[in-house]
Design a protein around this motif. Structure first.
Motif, PDB file in Angstrom:
ATOM      1  N   VAL A 153      46.018  54.050  45.949  1.00  0.00           N
ATOM      2  CA  VAL A 153      45.349  53.424  44.818  1.00  0.00           C
ATOM      3  C   VAL A 153      45.647  51.938  44.955  1.00  0.00           C
ATOM      4  CG1 VAL A 153      45.144  53.294  42.317  1.00  0.00           C
ATOM      5  CG2 VAL A 153      45.672  55.487  43.418  1.00  0.00           C
ATOM      6  N   GLN A 154      44.583  51.142  44.972  1.00  0.00           N
ATOM      7  CA  GLN A 154      44.734  49.720  45.252  1.00  0.00           C
ATOM      8  C   GLN A 154      44.017  48.884  44.200  1.00  0.00           C
ATOM      9  OE1 GLN A 154      43.148  50.449  49.291  1.00  0.00           O
ATOM     10  NE2 GLN A 154      44.944  49.293  49.981  1.00  0.00           N
ATOM     11  N   GLU A 155      44.604  47.744  43.902  1.00  0.00           N
ATOM     12  CA  GLU A 155      43.939  46.789  43.020  1.00  0.00           C
ATOM     13  C   GLU A 155      43.005  45.973  43.901  1.00  0.00           C
ATOM     14  OE1 GLU A 155      44.987  43.652  39.481  1.00  0.00           O
ATOM     15  OE2 GLU A 155      46.337  43.730  41.202  1.00  0.00           O
ATOM     16  N   ALA A 156      41.775  46.422  43.963  1.00  0.00           N
ATOM     17  CA  ALA A 156      40.790  45.784  44.841  1.00  0.00           C
ATOM     18  C   ALA A 156      39.406  46.307  44.506  1.00  0.00           C
ATOM     19  CB  ALA A 156      41.104  46.077  46.306  1.00  0.00           C
ATOM     20  N   GLY A 157      38.417  45.492  44.834  1.00  0.00           N
ATOM     21  CA  GLY A 157      37.026  45.926  44.745  1.00  0.00           C
ATOM     22  C   GLY A 157      36.600  46.440  46.107  1.00  0.00           C
ATOM     23  N   ALA A 158      35.290  46.537  46.302  1.00  0.00           N
ATOM     24  CA  ALA A 158      34.755  47.048  47.566  1.00  0.00           C
ATOM     25  C   ALA A 158      35.148  46.109  48.708  1.00  0.00           C
ATOM     26  CB  ALA A 158      33.237  47.172  47.473  1.00  0.00           C
ATOM     27  N   PRO A 159      35.902  46.601  49.692  1.00  0.00           N
ATOM     28  CA  PRO A 159      36.368  45.726  50.784  1.00  0.00           C
ATOM     29  C   PRO A 159      35.275  45.460  51.818  1.00  0.00           C
ATOM     30  CG  PRO A 159      37.179  47.949  51.116  1.00  0.00           C
ATOM     31  CD  PRO A 159      36.432  47.959  49.815  1.00  0.00           C
ATOM     32  N   GLN A 160      35.414  44.314  52.462  1.00  0.00           N
ATOM     33  CA  GLN A 160      34.514  43.914  53.549  1.00  0.00           C
ATOM     34  C   GLN A 160      35.367  43.596  54.780  1.00  0.00           C
ATOM     35  OE1 GLN A 160      31.080  43.716  53.187  1.00  0.00           O
ATOM     36  NE2 GLN A 160      31.415  44.578  51.165  1.00  0.00           N
TER      37      GLN A 160
END
Length: 192
Positions: A153-160
């Motif tokens: 579980v990560q504090e992040a949006g959709a990664p690129q």
């Protein structure tokens, strides 16, 4: 059970992210969750799911029974509860995070995005339930139950994909690697 990345087990992608964090690369806040085995055991889900799939696979696949068993198994998982103290610990591990949140299996693409810790908890349960979709069951057959890896579980949006961080990560890990990032922080490491 539930570990911040710096205290997570040294296995799989969590171990790679941990190495990059120790080497000084910016890594998205990450929690490693290992609750699935306990969840399945305490809710007696393995036995119930096993019974659902009896007779599905024989000389040929009984497709009608397979679809019924998969649908019912997903419902059983979704309708079962984590121990209240585990749910509280999960929510507590995300305290202070602003979101958004990614929920995913270690080494795999994001499963779900969530806006709040509570939504991330629901996404965790949906991830557990997704393991019994027809496609997932057929992919791992003859094993009915999946290998229980860590959920990240990560504090992040959709990664690129980030070419610059990929080069740094490959150098630090000593092997070809691609990095996906969000807002300049490593979210995912893919070894080539």
């Amino acid at each position: 059970m539930i570990h911040p990345l710096d205290k997570a087990p040294e296995q799989g992608e969590a171990g790679l992210l941990k190495r990059l964090l120790r080497a000084g690369l910016p890594v998205a806040p990450t929690v490693a969750v290992a609750l699935e085995e306990e969840f399945l055991r305490l809710a007696n889900l393995q036995e119930q799911i096993g019974l659902l799939f009896q007779g599905v696979f024989g000389a040929r696949i009984d497709e009608e029974r397979l679809f019924y068993a998969a649908e019912r198994a997903e419902s059983l998982v979704r309708e079962s509860y984590l121990l209240p103290e585990r749910a509280e610990a999960f929510l507590g591990s995300l305290k202070g995070w602003q979101g958004p949140f990614l929920v995913r299996d270690s080494g795999r693409s994001p499963f779900a995005q969530a806006r709040t810790p509570q939504e991330a908890l629901f996404a965790l349960k949906r991830l557990y339930a997704s393991r019994y979709r027809v496609e997932e069951v057929l992919e791992r057959w003859p094993r009915l139950f999946p290998t229980l890896d860590l959920v990240l579980v990560q504090e992040a949006g959709a990664p690129q994909e980030d070419p610059g961080l990929s080069l740094k990560a490959a150098e630090l890990l000593g092997q070809p690697a691609r990095v996906e990032a969000w807002e300049g922080r490593v979210v995912r490491v893919i070894l080539d």
